[in-house]
Each structure stands twice: as structure tokens, then as C-alpha cells.
Enzyme design. Sequence first.
Site, PDB file in Angstrom:
ATOM      1  N   THR A 165       0.860  -1.181   0.000  1.00  0.00           N
ATOM      2  CA  THR A 165       0.000   0.000   0.000  1.00  0.00           C
ATOM      3  C   THR A 165       0.893   1.226   0.000  1.00  0.00           C
ATOM      4  OG1 THR A 165      -1.866  -1.081   1.037  1.00  0.00           O
ATOM      5  CG2 THR A 165      -1.741   1.294   1.296  1.00  0.00           C
ATOM      6  N   PHE A 199       1.280   4.950   0.906  1.00  0.00           N
ATOM      7  CA  PHE A 199       0.743   5.981   1.783  1.00  0.00           C
ATOM      8  C   PHE A 199       1.370   7.310   1.405  1.00  0.00           C
ATOM      9  CE2 PHE A 199       0.135   2.177   4.241  1.00  0.00           C
ATOM     10  CZ  PHE A 199      -0.985   2.409   5.034  1.00  0.00           C
TER      11      PHE A 199
END
Length: 647
Positions: free
Chosen positions: A539, A541
Site C-alpha cells: 500500500t 501511503f
Amino acid sequence: MIVTLSKSISLHDKEMVRIYLQDRGFSIQEQHFGDDVIIGTQKKGVADLRELGLLPGVERVAATSKPYELASRETHPEDTIVTVGPVTIGGSRISVIAGPCAVESKEQILETAALVRESGAVMLRGGAYKPRTSPYAFQGLGMKGLEYLKAAGEAQGMPIVTEVVSPELAVDMKDLTDMFQIGARNMQNFELLKKVGSLRKPALLKRGPSATIEEWLLSAEYLLSFGTPDVVLCERGIRTFETYTRNTLDISAIPVVKELSHLPVLVDPSHAVGIRAKVSPTALAAVAAGADGLTVEVHPKPDEAFSDGPQSLYPGQFERLMRDIEAMAPVVRKELLRTPRHSYGRAAMGPGAGTAPEPVHRPSSAAQVAFSGERGAYGEQALIRAFGEDVPRLSTASFSGIFDRVLDGSAVAGIVPVENSLTGSIHENYDLFLRYPDIAIVGELKLRIVHCLIGDEKAGLDSIRIVRSHEQGIAQCREFLDKHPHWQRESYSSTATAAASVAKEKAAHVAAIAGEDAAKAFGLKILKAGIENNPLNYTRFVIISRKVGDKPWIPPGLGSETPNKASLVFSVPDTPGSLFTCLRILSEGGINLSKLESRPIHGQPWRYLFYVDVNIPETEGVFEHIMDELKTKTEDFRFLGAYRGSL
Ligand code: PEP
Ligand code: MN
């Protein structure tokens, strides 16, 4: 078992302790560590530890099964993070120390320091006193060398580490070095260990070429018991029957020592293999095996080096290695440590010293960083990677809560997921950037996501009927969930919130999909780990902060490297070729596009905004000029931020 006696114990009371232990079948070994008297016992007897602890003159009783108490994880379960000025070693960071084998001249060390700093090293190494196998080999420049090393470290904003070879020199060197290195040959020089320990400065303890892991940890115990809490272990290869390489890197020692001890473990691939071309692969293997960092020999002209030239990396090789480590770090759930590049004075050194300008909007309370979800959430993990373990954290119930808290100043920064490598963009958060024009992107971080199915102590795969997670968690584990079609899937605001609900319910039929940290935070059991559809699950960020005027404030701890990536969003006129015109401006300006995505404009059906990530060219002024040109061809143009992209 280790019994520590009070400094003022009387001879009579000491004798009583001895008799007490002997009566219960223990054999006794008395040792003196600094002012403390420690009675170590063999594990043959049985004693009531509480009763023993109450005997007059007994200060502490540790029921350790290891001969080293202070270095053992049994008595200190949490990882120790050693701080050396602005550098931390241990925890979720990979810290890289680099420099030549020996300080050879002022020019050589200044040049090397600048080169390794440029590539991302956070500490400078260099020997001033060299323990050489041959008495005829270069012995180092001594105190003069140390002064050059200190000056080079200060010029580049890097603390220094250098080897100390005698207790007398330790005293002389104390105020010049930031960290002492105990060389492999001196690992069992106990008088040196005692002296360095008592000076209470950070120490890097190399493993002796023929030392067992237990002997190595016992040497660490000397340093710790004589006063310094800041001990970093360094595996640098041991002597085996193999002669092709200089030593044999005991790579399995890394996970073994990480389990036995709470101390950080670095690896020195240079002395381990002794062959330049083999240093980088070995270094990467060490990171993969869980090392907290590396110490690497680099020389501007290895062929002319006074010592260890054949194993010293060329600066270009070191730069490549650093890029590879940065790319690999998320796989082992770590982040390469970066520290601010500007120089700092010794007096200002300390955790966080000189990391950021004083912000206009900084709240008077501690500088909190906001994330969404509960303890143990992936957002919290990313936050720790970006800012370190010690930064105060503010959890919010939703993603928009992060933006709100950063805007109202209760958090100095926030960490927001924007994209997953398996499921794509998190559109909710892209849309939030439009709703919060005073928020800017100032950093980026990629986190490897390993999902686990977690449940109550009583739960097993057979007892589960309901699975809870954030919808992203459910989507990223769809293939696993499809093998259990009768499980009901319930969507929660975050994976950690789902874990919290399972912990509260304490039932065998509910489980959550969340990370290992959430299982730990809520005392849940891991029923199955690694259930994501594909292990290459990351992921991305972004770190957000509030704009001050039209400039974003850079939160402390983010480093101050020149941005190399930017995010923008724009719409284009509804005419043929309008998007093409914009892309051509980027293309002709030599700007690489790393992402292009369209989103519907709310309230204007069938019209779209384009979200664009670009790389910023190095030549000054070029990027600004291209952005100005782009603005003239777009309708709604918003610059979301310029930042250092992570690989
Ligand atoms: C060094 O780091 O320069 C050195 C001499 O290493 P070791 O003690 O591991 O041989
Ligand atoms: Mn060397």
C-alpha cells in the site's frame, strides 16, 4: 538464575545468600560488574524466587535461563533502539553506516563522507587506530585521524563511529567520537569492554572471528553491566574452513541473535566476504535476514586505499546498493532510515535535533501524527516507518478525520493510504484532496501488507462463521475467502477496528482480517498468516501536512532531501486533444509520468479530473516552468505537493 546483591551487603548477609542457594542445590559463581556483585548460579537447584528476593542484601533476582541477563530478550522482551545523535539503530528502520576502512587524510575522509552521505548513509565510519594483523601494516593516523573523521561527520551531518583498541585510548577518544567500535579482535578484551561500558557511550560490538553467539552476547553483557545501555551487535563473518572469502558471514546468526537478544544487529558485509564484487549481494541477504542495518567500507579510490581496498566499494556501487536496500526494505517490513542532510553542531545533537524549521502552525502540545484506525492498524505501521516509534500518534475514526486533525492543527502531519498494488487507488482519499485545499502531500511511503486471519484464543479455522475487515482487506484476500464460501463477510471502517470488535466479542465464530500488529495489540491469535491474494501486496501511503501560506510545512523526522516526485490534479477543456496537449507539455519537458488516473467531477456528470504523479527533473527551474505552462492549458489545476518518492 542471576542474583544481584546490593552494593552495601554485609559479609554476613552475603554468606546467608550463599548458604541459602547451596542448601537448595545451586552451584555458585560470584562476579563483579562495576559496583555490583552478581551471583550467577547453575540451573541445578530449586528456589522460591520471591523468598530469595526478600533475603537481606538481595537487590534483584532474575530467573533467566541464559548466562547473559541484561542482553537477553527474556528479561527485556521489547527491541532496543539505540540512538546516536539524530540516528536510530533498531526497530523498523534500516540504518546504514559507511566510510573507508581507515582515515588516511583529511581530504580522503571529507570526500568519502560527502559521497556516502549523498547516497543515503546516516553515519560515517573510519578507523583512526587500526588493529592490523601485521605490525608493518598501516596502523592508522591516531588522534589526528579521529579529528579529521569528526570534522567530516560534522560537515555532512553524520555522527561517527570509530574503533577503540585500548581502555586508555577510550578515555582520550570519548569526547571526539559519537560511538565506539569494539573490533572483532577485541571482542573478548574484557578490560576494554569494562572501560567502554563505564563511559556510557553507544558501542558497536563486532563478533569475534571465532566467537560463538553465546560468547558474543556475554561480551555485550560486559558493556551493558558496566553502564552503557546503547549496545549494537555487529556480525562481520567468522573463521571457517572456507578460504575463498575472507571470512564466512554467519547469516543465520542474525535471526538467532534477534530472538535471543533485544539488542539491534548490524552486519558488516565488507569484512565478512573481503571481495568487492560480493559485498552488495551479501549486504542484501543480511537485510533480508533481518539485520537492522549495515556498516560498509567505501573508498573514493579503492585501488589506492591504505587498507582493505579489495573489499571497499566504489561510490557508485554503494549508491546502487542503497537503492536496492530501499527497494527491498518494505519486503521485510522496514524502511531505510534517512536523516536531515544539513550539518549540525555537536551541541545540538540529540534525538530529532535540527530536523525541522519551527512550524507556524505547530500546536504547543507534543507533535502528533494522525492515522486512521485503531492501534495496530496498517496506517499506524506506516506512521512508525515514516516517523519512528516514539512519535505521538493520534488515531481517527475515518480517513477524512486525518485531514480534519491536520487542518485544525491537532496533528502536525497525517498518513493516508492512496493506492494498493492489488486493488488500485483508494478513491475516497483522492477525493479528499479536493475537499481540503490547504493540505499538501509532503512525503510518500510504501508498506508491504501481510494480511492474517486473526481470532480469539478459542477460535480455529473450523469454528469461523463471520469474517470482518476493511473492504480493502476483504478484496485483497478474496481468493482465500472464496475457499470458505459459507463465511459471512462484514465490512468495517479499518482492519484494526475489525480486530478490536473480534477482541471485544471473545467468540470462536468471529475472525478479522488484519495485520500481525493488530493481533498483537488486541491479544488475538493468528489463525492463518499471509492470506493476501498475492504476496507482492503493497500500500502506498502519502504523508500530508498543512500549508503555511502556500508552502507546506515539513514535519520533523521526514528528512530534507530534494523532492523528486510531485502529484497534481487538473481538468481539461471538453475539446479534442486537450488532454493530449497537457501530456505533450510534460513529454516535451522530459517529465516522466508515473501515474495517470481519472475521477468523475462531483456535480458535473461525465466530466473528469486527472490525477497525475510525475518525476521532477533535477535541473533547477525546469519543473516550475513546465507547471506554469500546464496551468495555461488546464481548467482546474491543483498542485498537491512535491516530495521524495519511495521506490
Ligand atoms: C573495521 O571495521 O575496520 C575492522 C577492522 O573490522 P573487524 O574488527 O570486524 O575486523
Ligand atoms: Mn577494514
